[in-house]
Design a protein around this motif. Structure first.
Motif, PDB file in Angstrom:
ATOM      1  N   MET A 152      28.058   6.075  70.700  1.00  0.00           N
ATOM      2  CA  MET A 152      26.988   5.333  70.073  1.00  0.00           C
ATOM      3  C   MET A 152      25.681   5.536  70.829  1.00  0.00           C
ATOM      4  O   MET A 152      24.639   5.753  70.220  1.00  0.00           O
ATOM      5  N   LEU A 153      25.751   5.474  72.145  1.00  0.00           N
ATOM      6  CA  LEU A 153      24.546   5.622  72.958  1.00  0.00           C
ATOM      7  C   LEU A 153      23.928   7.006  72.802  1.00  0.00           C
ATOM      8  O   LEU A 153      22.701   7.149  72.795  1.00  0.00           O
ATOM      9  N   LEU A 154      24.761   8.013  72.632  1.00  0.00           N
ATOM     10  CA  LEU A 154      24.271   9.377  72.419  1.00  0.00           C
ATOM     11  C   LEU A 154      23.420   9.448  71.147  1.00  0.00           C
ATOM     12  O   LEU A 154      22.303   9.984  71.160  1.00  0.00           O
ATOM     13  N   TYR A 155      23.909   8.898  70.051  1.00  0.00           N
ATOM     14  CA  TYR A 155      23.162   8.931  68.797  1.00  0.00           C
ATOM     15  C   TYR A 155      21.941   8.015  68.839  1.00  0.00           C
ATOM     16  O   TYR A 155      20.930   8.281  68.203  1.00  0.00           O
ATOM     17  N   TRP A 156      22.031   6.917  69.583  1.00  0.00           N
ATOM     18  CA  TRP A 156      20.885   6.018  69.781  1.00  0.00           C
ATOM     19  C   TRP A 156      19.735   6.803  70.425  1.00  0.00           C
ATOM     20  O   TRP A 156      18.597   6.751  69.963  1.00  0.00           O
ATOM     21  N   ASN A 157      20.059   7.527  71.483  1.00  0.00           N
ATOM     22  CA  ASN A 157      19.031   8.302  72.186  1.00  0.00           C
ATOM     23  C   ASN A 157      18.534   9.491  71.364  1.00  0.00           C
ATOM     24  O   ASN A 157      17.355   9.843  71.429  1.00  0.00           O
TER      25      ASN A 157
ATOM     26  N   ILE B  87      13.760   1.139  75.852  1.00  0.00           N
ATOM     27  CA  ILE B  87      13.380   0.115  76.815  1.00  0.00           C
ATOM     28  C   ILE B  87      14.591  -0.410  77.603  1.00  0.00           C
ATOM     29  O   ILE B  87      14.479  -0.784  78.754  1.00  0.00           O
ATOM     30  N   SER B  88      15.742  -0.411  76.977  1.00  0.00           N
ATOM     31  CA  SER B  88      16.987  -0.774  77.665  1.00  0.00           C
ATOM     32  C   SER B  88      18.146  -0.160  76.902  1.00  0.00           C
ATOM     33  O   SER B  88      18.019   0.157  75.717  1.00  0.00           O
ATOM     34  N   ASP B  89      19.251   0.017  77.582  1.00  0.00           N
ATOM     35  CA  ASP B  89      20.430   0.571  76.921  1.00  0.00           C
ATOM     36  C   ASP B  89      21.107  -0.530  76.106  1.00  0.00           C
ATOM     37  O   ASP B  89      21.350  -1.627  76.626  1.00  0.00           O
ATOM     38  N   PRO B  90      21.423  -0.247  74.855  1.00  0.00           N
ATOM     39  CA  PRO B  90      22.110  -1.250  74.037  1.00  0.00           C
ATOM     40  C   PRO B  90      23.559  -1.411  74.492  1.00  0.00           C
ATOM     41  O   PRO B  90      24.133  -0.518  75.099  1.00  0.00           O
ATOM     42  N   LYS B  91      24.101  -2.567  74.185  1.00  0.00           N
ATOM     43  CA  LYS B  91      25.499  -2.847  74.511  1.00  0.00           C
ATOM     44  C   LYS B  91      26.277  -2.957  73.204  1.00  0.00           C
ATOM     45  O   LYS B  91      25.798  -3.519  72.232  1.00  0.00           O
ATOM     46  N   LEU B  92      27.474  -2.409  73.206  1.00  0.00           N
ATOM     47  CA  LEU B  92      28.314  -2.416  72.007  1.00  0.00           C
ATOM     48  C   LEU B  92      29.424  -3.440  72.179  1.00  0.00           C
ATOM     49  O   LEU B  92      30.184  -3.401  73.142  1.00  0.00           O
ATOM     50  N   GLU B  93      29.475  -4.393  71.239  1.00  0.00           N
ATOM     51  CA  GLU B  93      30.545  -5.385  71.226  1.00  0.00           C
ATOM     52  C   GLU B  93      31.182  -5.350  69.848  1.00  0.00           C
ATOM     53  O   GLU B  93      30.642  -5.900  68.892  1.00  0.00           O
TER      54      GLU B  93
ATOM     55  N   HIS C 155      20.808  -5.283  71.493  1.00  0.00           N
ATOM     56  CA  HIS C 155      19.671  -4.605  72.129  1.00  0.00           C
ATOM     57  C   HIS C 155      18.686  -5.646  72.628  1.00  0.00           C
ATOM     58  O   HIS C 155      18.275  -6.533  71.887  1.00  0.00           O
ATOM     59  N   GLU C 156      18.305  -5.550  73.908  1.00  0.00           N
ATOM     60  CA  GLU C 156      17.362  -6.492  74.503  1.00  0.00           C
ATOM     61  C   GLU C 156      15.951  -5.940  74.438  1.00  0.00           C
ATOM     62  O   GLU C 156      15.710  -4.780  74.767  1.00  0.00           O
TER      63      GLU C 156
ATOM     64  N   ILE D 240      23.082  -4.600  64.109  1.00  0.00           N
ATOM     65  CA  ILE D 240      22.291  -4.635  65.339  1.00  0.00           C
ATOM     66  C   ILE D 240      21.777  -6.051  65.536  1.00  0.00           C
ATOM     67  O   ILE D 240      21.184  -6.645  64.631  1.00  0.00           O
ATOM     68  N   GLU D 241      22.017  -6.575  66.719  1.00  0.00           N
ATOM     69  CA  GLU D 241      21.515  -7.896  67.094  1.00  0.00           C
ATOM     70  C   GLU D 241      20.445  -7.696  68.165  1.00  0.00           C
ATOM     71  O   GLU D 241      20.663  -6.971  69.140  1.00  0.00           O
ATOM     72  N   ILE D 242      19.315  -8.332  67.966  1.00  0.00           N
ATOM     73  CA  ILE D 242      18.204  -8.189  68.906  1.00  0.00           C
ATOM     74  C   ILE D 242      18.092  -9.469  69.720  1.00  0.00           C
ATOM     75  O   ILE D 242      18.023 -10.563  69.163  1.00  0.00           O
ATOM     76  N   VAL D 243      18.056  -9.310  71.038  1.00  0.00           N
ATOM     77  CA  VAL D 243      17.931 -10.434  71.948  1.00  0.00           C
ATOM     78  C   VAL D 243      16.605 -10.291  72.687  1.00  0.00           C
ATOM     79  O   VAL D 243      16.305  -9.228  73.230  1.00  0.00           O
ATOM     80  N   VAL D 244      15.808 -11.359  72.687  1.00  0.00           N
ATOM     81  CA  VAL D 244      14.544 -11.343  73.421  1.00  0.00           C
ATOM     82  C   VAL D 244      14.824 -11.843  74.831  1.00  0.00           C
ATOM     83  O   VAL D 244      15.314 -12.946  75.030  1.00  0.00           O
TER      84      VAL D 244
END
Length: 112
Positions: A1-6, A26-32, A38-39, A71-75
């Protein structure tokens, strides 16, 4: 997932969409499970990100062959670097870079 994100971020950067590229990097996303968390540093960034989220979701769902991805966005305002420089701090930093600044200040009797 991170490969395609980048890869998607790089693709946006190549097309000139630098703001979205920087928001993705800006930060690496986490997969759950199937949720990508994504922060981002502030609400303004979150709004910019949300306006472009459909293209990202389509890209990830297609390349990962998983249409349940969300995708969940966290501030998180703590990831933002904040610097409070006073004029004296700025002068001292610039004086470290170029000591002739002190001579200029004395010669023309300048205030900081």
């Amino acid at each position: 997932m991170l490969l395609y994100w980048n890869k998607y971020a790089q693709r946006l950067g190549d097309k000139g969409h630098k703001i979205m590229e920087s928001l993705l990097k800006i930060s690496d996303p986490k997969l759950e499970g199937t949720t990508i968390i994504h922060e981002l540093p502030n609400d303004g960034s979150k709004l910019d990100f949300e306006s472009q989220i459909h293209g990202l979701l389509g890209y990830l769902r297609g390349h990962l062959h998983n249409h349940d991805i969300t995708i969940e966005i966290v501030v998180n305002e703590t990831i933002e670097n904040k610097f409070a420089f006073t004029p004296i701090d700025k002068f001292n930093r610039l004086n470290e870079i170029n000591p002739n600044l002190e001579l200029l200040k004395r010669t023309f009797d300048l205030d900081i």
